[in-house]
Write a protein that holds these residues in place. Structure first.
Motif, PDB file in Angstrom:
ATOM      1  N   ARG A  60       0.829  -1.203   0.000  1.00 19.64           N
ATOM      2  CA  ARG A  60       0.000   0.000   0.000  1.00 19.64           C
ATOM      3  C   ARG A  60       0.868   1.259   0.000  1.00 19.64           C
ATOM      4  O   ARG A  60       0.530   2.259  -0.638  1.00 19.64           O
ATOM      5  CB  ARG A  60      -0.912  -0.015   1.232  1.00 19.64           C
ATOM      6  CG  ARG A  60      -1.836   1.180   1.327  1.00 19.64           C
ATOM      7  CD  ARG A  60      -2.859   1.157   0.220  1.00 19.64           C
ATOM      8  NE  ARG A  60      -3.639   2.375   0.165  1.00 19.64           N
ATOM      9  CZ  ARG A  60      -4.468   2.690  -0.836  1.00 19.64           C
ATOM     10  NH1 ARG A  60      -4.602   1.859  -1.849  1.00 19.64           N
ATOM     11  NH2 ARG A  60      -5.136   3.813  -0.824  1.00 19.64           N
ATOM     12  N   GLU A  61       2.003   1.198   0.692  1.00 21.66           N
ATOM     13  CA  GLU A  61       2.913   2.341   0.733  1.00 21.66           C
ATOM     14  C   GLU A  61       3.494   2.626  -0.646  1.00 21.66           C
ATOM     15  O   GLU A  61       3.655   3.791  -1.043  1.00 21.66           O
ATOM     16  CB  GLU A  61       4.024   2.082   1.745  1.00 21.66           C
ATOM     17  CG  GLU A  61       5.080   3.171   1.827  1.00 21.66           C
ATOM     18  CD  GLU A  61       4.526   4.531   2.243  1.00 21.66           C
ATOM     19  OE1 GLU A  61       5.163   5.554   1.898  1.00 21.66           O
ATOM     20  OE2 GLU A  61       3.464   4.578   2.893  1.00 21.66           O
ATOM     21  N   LEU A  66       3.416   6.557  -5.390  1.00 20.58           N
ATOM     22  CA  LEU A  66       3.150   6.880  -6.786  1.00 20.58           C
ATOM     23  C   LEU A  66       1.930   7.778  -6.959  1.00 20.58           C
ATOM     24  O   LEU A  66       1.746   8.371  -8.015  1.00 20.58           O
ATOM     25  CB  LEU A  66       2.941   5.590  -7.591  1.00 20.58           C
ATOM     26  CG  LEU A  66       4.205   4.789  -7.916  1.00 20.58           C
ATOM     27  CD1 LEU A  66       3.836   3.378  -8.345  1.00 20.58           C
ATOM     28  CD2 LEU A  66       4.995   5.480  -9.018  1.00 20.58           C
ATOM     29  N   ALA A  67       1.077   7.870  -5.919  1.00 19.55           N
ATOM     30  CA  ALA A  67      -0.197   8.595  -6.023  1.00 19.55           C
ATOM     31  C   ALA A  67      -0.931   8.149  -7.287  1.00 19.55           C
ATOM     32  O   ALA A  67      -1.466   8.958  -8.049  1.00 19.55           O
ATOM     33  CB  ALA A  67       0.026  10.102  -6.022  1.00 19.55           C
ATOM     34  N   VAL A  74       0.559   2.020 -11.543  1.00 20.35           N
ATOM     35  CA  VAL A  74       1.418   1.249 -10.648  1.00 20.35           C
ATOM     36  C   VAL A  74       2.331   0.321 -11.440  1.00 20.35           C
ATOM     37  O   VAL A  74       3.559   0.323 -11.269  1.00 20.35           O
ATOM     38  CB  VAL A  74       0.573   0.431  -9.650  1.00 20.35           C
ATOM     39  CG1 VAL A  74       1.463  -0.438  -8.770  1.00 20.35           C
ATOM     40  CG2 VAL A  74      -0.270   1.363  -8.785  1.00 20.35           C
ATOM     41  N   LEU A  75       1.754  -0.481 -12.321  1.00 20.75           N
ATOM     42  CA  LEU A  75       2.525  -1.505 -13.031  1.00 20.75           C
ATOM     43  C   LEU A  75       3.500  -0.905 -14.033  1.00 20.75           C
ATOM     44  O   LEU A  75       4.455  -1.570 -14.447  1.00 20.75           O
ATOM     45  CB  LEU A  75       1.577  -2.474 -13.737  1.00 20.75           C
ATOM     46  CG  LEU A  75       0.626  -3.253 -12.838  1.00 20.75           C
ATOM     47  CD1 LEU A  75      -0.232  -4.199 -13.667  1.00 20.75           C
ATOM     48  CD2 LEU A  75       1.392  -4.040 -11.776  1.00 20.75           C
ATOM     49  N   ASP A 132      -9.222   0.498  -2.273  1.00 18.08           N
ATOM     50  CA  ASP A 132      -9.525  -0.553  -1.312  1.00 18.08           C
ATOM     51  C   ASP A 132      -8.412  -1.589  -1.195  1.00 18.08           C
ATOM     52  O   ASP A 132      -8.598  -2.643  -0.601  1.00 18.08           O
ATOM     53  CB  ASP A 132     -10.841  -1.234  -1.741  1.00 18.08           C
ATOM     54  CG  ASP A 132     -11.528  -1.926  -0.580  1.00 18.08           C
ATOM     55  OD1 ASP A 132     -11.389  -1.442   0.549  1.00 18.08           O
ATOM     56  OD2 ASP A 132     -12.188  -2.948  -0.810  1.00 18.08           O
ATOM     57  N   ILE A 133      -7.241  -1.312  -1.769  1.00 17.72           N
ATOM     58  CA  ILE A 133      -6.187  -2.320  -1.876  1.00 17.72           C
ATOM     59  C   ILE A 133      -5.294  -2.328  -0.642  1.00 17.72           C
ATOM     60  O   ILE A 133      -4.842  -1.284  -0.180  1.00 17.72           O
ATOM     61  CB  ILE A 133      -5.343  -2.088  -3.140  1.00 17.72           C
ATOM     62  CG1 ILE A 133      -6.195  -2.342  -4.386  1.00 17.72           C
ATOM     63  CG2 ILE A 133      -4.120  -2.988  -3.154  1.00 17.72           C
ATOM     64  CD1 ILE A 133      -5.452  -2.098  -5.682  1.00 17.72           C
TER      65      ILE A 133
END
Length: 716
Positions: A60-61, A66-67, A74-75, A132-133
């Protein structure tokens, strides 16, 4: 290029083996509290170190640094992964090891997510909500035993949050972002709002509800928007506007070893297309009256998931999930009256839908002896799809039809064992058998090995066989007229694949408090009976058909190194992939060159925390090397040939600064995406490097800036 590649590999191997030979270790029990717990591919949740699989974890961090707006953001910064975007519909999909999104499976809490053309595959990454991750887990290579069809290059499992440390947790976020240099609070840029409330009623019951809105106002670039009245081709947008709405809720109950939860998600998306052609209204009482034939694409997805975990007969562990998912895609056609800025003649219809009933379950912990464990499981899929002529023209039972309705089912059983010969050595064999309604029955198998060497060196090896089933377009597409001949093939068979991986990992802890983690992995994969759209005839008209003709081979060496000391955290990684693809056009007596073509990826990130200021500085960079492949074409005389297509290299950089206020209740994040201002990458074809007009790969809309405000209220 070869010099740089050799230099990168040499440096990576030097760092890896230097670390693996490093003996200055602290007592590793100091880090026991920091062990990441993983669930993907495991019999039950366990520490990352004990996993037989080589699991990559995105925390999560990491996502907060990356906001990120969606999963694609993300990927985009991770090795062996490439993101493909489309400005025409705003979709982003993932490619791994050179194979597209049909070979890579995306799950939410171990349940594959429904998409337009499959289950778990070809997922639009912009439609995956991040609010929600809890963490993301990635396993590369064949995962067909535990996750079934299409888990060829790997699986990505999104673990959502199902508990809270506080009685009440309330989070609200607002984010404003430019789109290149375009921004206004309502009709330009990107505007995101979300809120989430979680509550522990008592030690057993947990409830959470949340919602978000992501409004992308489109990218104008050289266009003039929807209200532009001249008929000069400048009306509309270069990237289409779209609005996404997400709602979710979870109810969970836990008591002792028993856990049950129900999770609901709703996703809605509107994508607006504004036709560049402006049409004057003839003989209208008012002068200068114009309209355009526009359309809107509307998606709605409903996701239900019921999961229960616990014990039977006081020993057996069971884990069962039942899911119902439904996704509809509608098209709404309308006339847009430019002077009054109003819509008329609206007509909406569903042109694509997918409904899936899915269930998976497993039993484990059969033996009291903890050195041996056995898992027995099942998977059942009932998938019903509908496509009409708006989505394409299809063929059913060799007859051209305006719409197709099909049901695909599979019922699988699988088993795996984990044998711990010693605390250091574990073996995990597994096999799956799949009963298919459309194709011949399939099977998958795997063998995993784990050994802990002295000085904390972790070695893992795996081999697996998996399969990919043909998708809807490959089976039923039928687009034939005076200018086109593109056909699906109902006689396609599933592709089969084999993968082999060896990885070595070591974490080193120094007396100074510095920590160093090194990981080196080598992967080989081959795919037989690969499905491709191939040229089957040249005259009197070029004809294409989906066929099982390709043979695909890939090998990859990748290495990552992470260093942490006091307030500094740095990471660098590289991956070199070689791909060989043999295409045999028997009808044209033509075979492609099957030599290996190589591509390099390098990623890095650096963060620095200033405790005095409660501020974190982060920067991410990824280099994507030149990519090559042979494609079928025709020469100037109309004869079929294979030519080399090249996609030029490019780099992608993101940066952010996050500051906390009022005991971390309030956070402000500012940053920039795509600092190198990448928009598209040049695509060339042929040995002469001829640039093909209009065929550049669109990657982004340029440099953008964002401001994110988050409010966290936690109390007991």
């Amino acid at each position: 290029m070869q010099i740089y590649t050799k230099a990168y590999i040499s440096l990576s191997l030097f760092l890896s083996f230097s670390a693996f030979s490093q003996e200055k270790l602290q007592d590793t029990t100091r880090t026991s509290q920091l062990e990441e717990v993983v669930v993907t591919g495991q019999f039950e949740p366990q520490s990352l170190k004990k996993s037989v699989h080589n699991v990559r974890v995105i925390t999560r961090e990491d996502i907060k640094r990356l906001a990120a707006n969606n999963l694609g953001d993300v990927l985009n910064q991770y090795l062996n992964i490439s993101i493909r975007t489309s400005g025409s519909d705003g979709r982003s999909t993932v490619s791994m090891f050179g194979l597209d999104a049909q070979y890579f499976k995306i799950l939410v809490d171990n349940v594959p997510l429904v998409s337009d053309t499959g289950l778990g595959t070809n997922i639009d990454l912009t439609q995956v909500n991040l609010d929600d991750i809890e963490q993301i887990e990635i396993i590369e290579g064949s995962m067909g035993v535990t996750h079934g069809a299409n888990a060829v290059t790997g699986v990505l499992n999104i673990i959502t949050k199902k508990s809270s440390k506080h009685k009440w947790e309330i989070t609200a976020t607002a984010q404003e972002e430019t789109v290149s240099n375009e921004f206004a609070f309502f009709d330009k840029g990107r505007h995101i709002q979300n809120a989430k409330i979680s509550h522990n009623f008592n030690e057993n019951w947990f409830v959470s509800v949340g919602g978000s809105r992501n409004d992308f106002a489109g990218f104008f670039d050289d266009k003039e928007g929807k209200d532009y009245i001249k008929n000069d081709g400048k009306r509309g947008y270069s990237w289409l506007p779209k609005e996404q709405l997400v709602g979710n809720g979870l109810v969970g109950y836990t008591k002792g070893d028993f856990r049950i939860f129900y999770k609901f998600d709703y996703f809605g998306e509107n994508v607006d297309y504004y036709n560049p052609v402006v049409i004057p209204i003839v003989n209208y009482p008012f002068p200068d009256t114009n309209f355009s034939n526009d359309r809107r694409y509307i998606s709605n997805r409903y996701y239900h998931h019921l999961n229960s975990y616990g014990k039977l007969f006081s020993q057996l562990n069971y884990n069962v999930s039942v899911s119902h998912q439904k996704q509809n895609r509608d098209i709404e056609k309308f006339n847009y009256q430019l002077e009054s800025q109003s819509e008329t003649a609206n007509n909406r219809e569903t042109y694509q839908s997918k409904e899936v009933i899915y269930s998976t379950g497993a039993l484990s912990n059969f033996f009291k002896d903890k050195r041996v464990d056995l898992q027995l499981g099942y998977e059942a899929v009932n998938e019903r799809g509908f496509y009409d002529a708006t989505a394409g023209i299809f063929k059913d039972d060799q007859q051209q039809v305006t719409d197709v309705r099909k049901r695909l089912e599979n019922y699988d059983i699988f088993t795996a064992a984990e044998i711990r010969f010693t605390e250091k050595f574990s073996v995990r064999p597994g096999i799956r058998y799949s009963i298919q309604s459309k194709f011949e029955d399939q099977y998958a198998s795997s063998l995993g090995l784990r050994y802990i060497f002295p000085h904390g060196i972790e070695a893992r090896g795996s081999l697996g066989k998996s399969y990919r089933t043909p998708n809807f377009d490959e089976l039923y597409t039928y687009f034939v007229d005076s200018n086109h001949n593109l056909q699906g093939n109902e006689n396609l068979i599933p592709e089969t694949s084999s993968s082999y991986e060896l990885s070595v990992k070591k974490a080193t802890y120094f007396d100074s408090g510095a920590q160093l983690s090194n990981n080196l992995a080598v992967t080989y994969m081959d795919v037989d009976d690969r499905i491709s759209m191939v040229l089957t005839q040249v005259t009197p008209m070029q004809s294409y058909k989906y066929m099982n003709i390709d043979k695909y081979k890939m090998w990859n060496i990748s290495s990552t190194h992470q260093f942490a000391y006091k307030n500094w955290n740095a990471k660098v990684g590289l991956a070199l992939v070689g791909i060989s693809q043999k295409i045999d056009l028997a009808a044209l007596n033509l075979t492609s060159d099957d030599k290996f073509l190589y591509s390099l990826q390098v990623n890095s990130n650096l963060s620095y925390n200033v405790p005095k200021w409660n501020t974190l500085f982060s920067i991410y960079y990824k280099f994507n090397g030149k990519q090559q492949q042979f494609i079928s074409s025709t020469d100037t005389a109309g004869n079929a040939e294979f030519i080399l297509s090249e996609l030029e290299s490019y780099g992608w950089m993101d940066a952010s600064i996050r500051k906390s206020f009022f005991k971390n209740q309030f956070e402000v994040t500012v940053g920039a995406r795509n600092l190198l201002d990448v928009t598209s990458v040049q695509l060339t074809q042929g040995t002469t490097g001829v640039h093909v007009a209009g065929s550049d790969l669109l990657l982004g809309y340029g440099r953008s800036y964002f401001l994110k405000l988050t409010y966290n209220l936690n109390f007991n």
